[in-house]
Write a protein that holds these residues in place. Sequence first.
Motif, PDB file in Angstrom:
ATOM      1  N   VAL A  73       0.767  -1.112   0.008  1.00 45.72           N
ATOM      2  CA  VAL A  73       0.034  -0.187  -0.128  1.00 45.72           C
ATOM      3  C   VAL A  73       1.150   1.262  -0.004  1.00 45.72           C
ATOM      4  O   VAL A  73       0.785   2.018  -0.733  1.00 45.72           O
ATOM      5  N   LEU A  74       1.942   1.190   0.794  1.00 49.70           N
ATOM      6  CA  LEU A  74       2.737   2.467   0.972  1.00 49.70           C
ATOM      7  C   LEU A  74       3.601   2.724  -0.292  1.00 49.70           C
ATOM      8  O   LEU A  74       3.852   3.792  -0.605  1.00 49.70           O
ATOM      9  N   SER A  75       3.974   1.506  -0.843  1.00 48.20           N
ATOM     10  CA  SER A  75       5.061   1.855  -1.968  1.00 48.20           C
ATOM     11  C   SER A  75       3.833   2.298  -3.295  1.00 48.20           C
ATOM     12  O   SER A  75       4.376   3.112  -4.094  1.00 48.20           O
ATOM     13  N   THR A  76       2.687   1.792  -3.206  1.00 51.56           N
ATOM     14  CA  THR A  76       1.886   2.232  -4.383  1.00 51.56           C
ATOM     15  C   THR A  76       1.591   3.848  -4.317  1.00 51.56           C
ATOM     16  O   THR A  76       1.667   4.331  -5.112  1.00 51.56           O
ATOM     17  N   LEU A  77       1.163   3.974  -2.913  1.00 51.07           N
ATOM     18  CA  LEU A  77       0.968   5.604  -2.882  1.00 51.07           C
ATOM     19  C   LEU A  77       2.233   6.472  -3.000  1.00 51.07           C
ATOM     20  O   LEU A  77       2.197   7.339  -3.557  1.00 51.07           O
ATOM     21  N   GLY A  78       3.392   6.009  -2.735  1.00 49.27           N
ATOM     22  CA  GLY A  78       4.737   6.476  -2.771  1.00 49.27           C
ATOM     23  C   GLY A  78       4.978   6.853  -4.309  1.00 49.27           C
ATOM     24  O   GLY A  78       5.340   7.790  -4.628  1.00 49.27           O
ATOM     25  N   PHE A  79       4.650   5.837  -5.029  1.00 46.42           N
ATOM     26  CA  PHE A  79       5.164   5.870  -6.410  1.00 46.42           C
ATOM     27  C   PHE A  79       4.223   6.831  -7.313  1.00 46.42           C
ATOM     28  O   PHE A  79       4.699   7.750  -8.153  1.00 46.42           O
ATOM     29  N   GLY A  80       2.897   6.720  -6.700  1.00 49.15           N
ATOM     30  CA  GLY A  80       2.026   7.733  -7.642  1.00 49.15           C
ATOM     31  C   GLY A  80       2.312   9.071  -6.951  1.00 49.15           C
ATOM     32  O   GLY A  80       2.147  10.294  -7.956  1.00 49.15           O
ATOM     33  N   GLY A  81       2.536   9.265  -5.877  1.00 46.86           N
ATOM     34  CA  GLY A  81       3.063  10.726  -5.198  1.00 46.86           C
ATOM     35  C   GLY A  81       4.117  11.221  -5.810  1.00 46.86           C
ATOM     36  O   GLY A  81       4.040  12.601  -6.171  1.00 46.86           O
ATOM     37  N   PHE A  82       5.227  10.663  -5.917  1.00 45.30           N
ATOM     38  CA  PHE A  82       6.568  10.885  -6.339  1.00 45.30           C
ATOM     39  C   PHE A  82       6.557  11.221  -7.737  1.00 45.30           C
ATOM     40  O   PHE A  82       6.737  12.389  -8.392  1.00 45.30           O
ATOM     41  N   THR A  84       3.689  10.974 -10.298  1.00 40.94           N
ATOM     42  CA  THR A  84       2.754  11.530 -10.926  1.00 40.94           C
ATOM     43  C   THR A  84       2.348  12.823 -10.288  1.00 40.94           C
ATOM     44  O   THR A  84       1.936  13.747 -11.305  1.00 40.94           O
ATOM     45  N   TYR A  85       2.511  13.350  -9.198  1.00 38.69           N
ATOM     46  CA  TYR A  85       2.189  14.636  -8.511  1.00 38.69           C
ATOM     47  C   TYR A  85       3.623  15.049  -8.084  1.00 38.69           C
ATOM     48  O   TYR A  85       3.526  16.440  -8.098  1.00 38.69           O
ATOM     49  N   GLY A  86       4.734  14.774  -7.559  1.00 36.80           N
ATOM     50  CA  GLY A  86       5.880  15.455  -7.389  1.00 36.80           C
ATOM     51  C   GLY A  86       6.574  16.026  -8.530  1.00 36.80           C
ATOM     52  O   GLY A  86       6.561  17.311  -8.526  1.00 36.80           O
ATOM     53  N   MET A  91       7.399  21.059 -11.740  1.00 41.68           N
ATOM     54  CA  MET A  91       7.491  21.885 -13.096  1.00 41.68           C
ATOM     55  C   MET A  91       7.065  23.147 -12.856  1.00 41.68           C
ATOM     56  O   MET A  91       7.285  24.013 -13.615  1.00 41.68           O
ATOM     57  N   GLY A  92       5.941  23.040 -11.995  1.00 45.79           N
ATOM     58  CA  GLY A  92       4.744  24.212 -11.803  1.00 45.79           C
ATOM     59  C   GLY A  92       5.668  25.508 -11.228  1.00 45.79           C
ATOM     60  O   GLY A  92       5.726  26.428 -11.453  1.00 45.79           O
ATOM     61  N   ALA A 117      17.852  19.421  -8.362  1.00 41.01           N
ATOM     62  CA  ALA A 117      18.018  18.383  -7.211  1.00 41.01           C
ATOM     63  C   ALA A 117      16.710  17.752  -6.781  1.00 41.01           C
ATOM     64  O   ALA A 117      16.605  16.347  -6.612  1.00 41.01           O
ATOM     65  N   ALA A 118      15.529  18.654  -6.716  1.00 40.17           N
ATOM     66  CA  ALA A 118      14.299  17.965  -6.215  1.00 40.17           C
ATOM     67  C   ALA A 118      13.930  16.976  -7.163  1.00 40.17           C
ATOM     68  O   ALA A 118      13.167  15.923  -6.835  1.00 40.17           O
ATOM     69  N   LEU A 119      13.737  17.367  -8.542  1.00 34.86           N
ATOM     70  CA  LEU A 119      13.463  16.457  -9.656  1.00 34.86           C
ATOM     71  C   LEU A 119      14.185  15.236  -9.355  1.00 34.86           C
ATOM     72  O   LEU A 119      13.475  14.026  -9.622  1.00 34.86           O
ATOM     73  N   VAL A 120      15.293  15.260  -9.389  1.00 30.87           N
ATOM     74  CA  VAL A 120      16.127  13.978  -9.381  1.00 30.87           C
ATOM     75  C   VAL A 120      15.896  13.027  -8.120  1.00 30.87           C
ATOM     76  O   VAL A 120      15.646  11.757  -8.220  1.00 30.87           O
ATOM     77  N   LEU A 121      15.615  13.672  -7.088  1.00 26.94           N
ATOM     78  CA  LEU A 121      15.362  13.035  -5.829  1.00 26.94           C
ATOM     79  C   LEU A 121      13.861  12.461  -5.992  1.00 26.94           C
ATOM     80  O   LEU A 121      13.811  11.196  -5.549  1.00 26.94           O
ATOM     81  N   ILE A 122      12.961  13.312  -6.407  1.00 24.96           N
ATOM     82  CA  ILE A 122      11.581  12.545  -6.621  1.00 24.96           C
ATOM     83  C   ILE A 122      11.751  11.375  -7.402  1.00 24.96           C
ATOM     84  O   ILE A 122      10.995  10.462  -7.169  1.00 24.96           O
ATOM     85  N   ASN A 123      12.295  11.545  -8.601  1.00 20.77           N
ATOM     86  CA  ASN A 123      12.245  10.414  -9.610  1.00 20.77           C
ATOM     87  C   ASN A 123      13.131   9.199  -8.893  1.00 20.77           C
ATOM     88  O   ASN A 123      12.794   7.717  -9.182  1.00 20.77           O
ATOM     89  N   VAL A 124      14.180   9.355  -8.288  1.00 22.05           N
ATOM     90  CA  VAL A 124      14.823   8.018  -7.399  1.00 22.05           C
ATOM     91  C   VAL A 124      13.877   7.388  -6.652  1.00 22.05           C
ATOM     92  O   VAL A 124      13.749   6.288  -6.598  1.00 22.05           O
ATOM     93  N   CYS A 125      13.256   8.387  -5.752  1.00 20.44           N
ATOM     94  CA  CYS A 125      12.201   7.808  -4.747  1.00 20.44           C
ATOM     95  C   CYS A 125      11.145   7.030  -5.420  1.00 20.44           C
ATOM     96  O   CYS A 125      10.577   5.935  -4.970  1.00 20.44           O
ATOM     97  N   GLY A 126      10.625   7.690  -6.434  1.00 18.85           N
ATOM     98  CA  GLY A 126       9.344   6.941  -7.305  1.00 18.85           C
ATOM     99  C   GLY A 126       9.903   5.874  -7.855  1.00 18.85           C
ATOM    100  O   GLY A 126       9.185   4.696  -7.773  1.00 18.85           O
ATOM    101  N   GLN A 127      10.868   5.742  -8.581  1.00 18.87           N
ATOM    102  CA  GLN A 127      11.466   4.272  -9.082  1.00 18.87           C
ATOM    103  C   GLN A 127      11.710   3.369  -7.962  1.00 18.87           C
ATOM    104  O   GLN A 127      11.360   2.101  -8.159  1.00 18.87           O
ATOM    105  N   THR A 128      12.320   3.766  -6.862  1.00 15.21           N
ATOM    106  CA  THR A 128      12.512   2.845  -5.754  1.00 15.21           C
ATOM    107  C   THR A 128      11.015   2.313  -5.140  1.00 15.21           C
ATOM    108  O   THR A 128      10.951   1.042  -4.937  1.00 15.21           O
TER     109      THR A 128
END
Length: 637
Positions: A73-82, A84-86, A91-92, A117-128
């Motif tokens: 559950v947490l990894s699914t919510l985290g993936f979408g949060g980072f 799809t929305y992060g 970018m906004g 840096a924020a985008l790189v971190l977000i994508n690393v966390c999202g892929q994880t």
Amino acid sequence: MSDKQNANTCDGQQREQSGQHKQNQQGGQSGQSSHSQQREQGGKQARPSVTRRTLHYYWVATKNHLGLFVALVLSTLGFGGFQTYGNPFVMGLIVDRVSSSPVPPDQVFQVFGPYIAALVLINVCGQTCSKLQDYTLWKLEIAVNYDLATMAFDALSNQSMSFHTNRFGGTLVSQTSKFMSAYNQLVEAMVHPFLPVTGSIIYVCVLLGPRVPVYVCVLLVLLAVYASVSYIMYKRILHLNEKAATAQNNLSGELSDAVTNILSVKTYGREDYERALFDAANKEVVARDSKRMRSSLARGIITACLAVVIMSVVTVFISGGNAWFGITAGTLVMMFTYTYTITIQFNFINSGLQRFNRAFGDASGMTVVLDEPRLVADVDDATPLVVREGSIDFERIGFSYDDGGVQTSVFHDFDLHIPAGQRVGLVGMSGAGKTTLTKLLLRLVDIQEGRILVDGQDVARVTQQSLRRNIAYVPQESLLFHRSIAENIAYGRPDATIDQIREAARQANALEFIEKLPQGFDTITGERGIKLSGGQRQRIVIARAMLADCPILVLDEATSALDSESEALVQDALARLMSGRTAIVVAHRLSTVANLDRIVVLGDGGVVEDGTHDQLVEAGGTYAHLWGRQSGAFFGE
């Protein structure tokens, strides 16, 4: 479960009862009885209950692996949060910064470095999170499917004989498989789209709520309407999926029935007849699936129209957002991206609910089976049976069964004492209760009155496994597994050595034919032992009983279907098997019991005659009349 039916059993119509009194067997599909007229499970009023019970069983299995479930559950919510929305949020912010004032070339990294840096971190966390989601989903399905398979097997293996008599074996196998795969469908539907949709609503409220609260409120209202319409339509077509699943189960049953009895099909030239039955069941599947498809498509069209309305509203807001509300360009980008994403996800709710429908329909059959009460169950304080001598007492037995609403009494105030080591033959007209008496002793059926004692121990108070492990049962139909001959012989004693297996085969007059087989004891017998002759199968079953070395022996028409040569070999093996044991021999052919220690003639719910062969012939009663129509002898002194 809405249907109720009695499940009492007797002789060829094994209808059972639970405990010391009658009980009704409840279950939506317990009335399956014929090729193409198996009863569908439950009525519409029972479906919500079946759905809740399905979720109950799934949750029971999932709780054993709660850590994996929470991580999923947490990894699914985290993936979408980072992902799809992060990313759109950062970018906004970049768009707003670009719109506010030009950035000199030499200050690009200084100004936008934190964003990069924020985008790189977000994508690393999202892929994880993505890879963790894949792992936990896979691991959870494997672990829970193991538990569900065990749950289904335990339920089926511990059910009564009447339960299995009234059902296709192929249908039960199909229901077990669907029950497991339905769990996978539900979990995967939860992972996509329901968890992402839930996460999207939370993220939109958190990220856009402070910036454009009016828009968020309007969007939530539209999404609530969308979800409500989808759910209402989902409830309306839920029963279609259960009916489709029932049709699929019936189809599996037809196929299983035809394949199991393929010899009869071919020898009677009834391939066309079985094809017609199968085709009728197959057409029913097509009809049910087609109706389900049309309803699902209609629901999809309606929800698609709602999605168009939502996107139209966001287009209006984006077009006039800056002029009317002073919304920045970056926020407009976020609004469009988030709304488009959430609309797409809500659009998948239609397919997600369809998968839910199919899953609950597929699981409903096994859920009903799991909810079935056990008609013959161990009492809470049951103890293992200990047999030292092997005496058997039937005391004031009362037993009857209900068939089609007609109550038939088999035993009333029945008494019978069998001393330890005595060989007793049970004879009588068909329907007198000979086989029923052995079923009562084995607790394949429960009595309504009286008690049965083995060495003074009430069989209703001991564990069923310990009772049956002390009674070697040799039926008329040889029951062999699709395994090696050695495994079949050792079934009652799995720890037996090959030398012990060979000795049991020798005593059962089976060693000679086994050694002539190309693979000997490693020969696979085929389903139900089809590769062997009737006499060979029966001698393997006798070898199994010899190796089990139980103090009590029950023979139920063990030689009635054999040719003369096979019968002689089996008779000789049975004579050795009975030596030194308490033995009950059920027979129609009186030659099989003429030289036993005692013969009991059953009829009218009790004992009609009781004595040795010579005594009963001399008495000139029922036994003498039956003997006069037969001749020959079976067991020598």
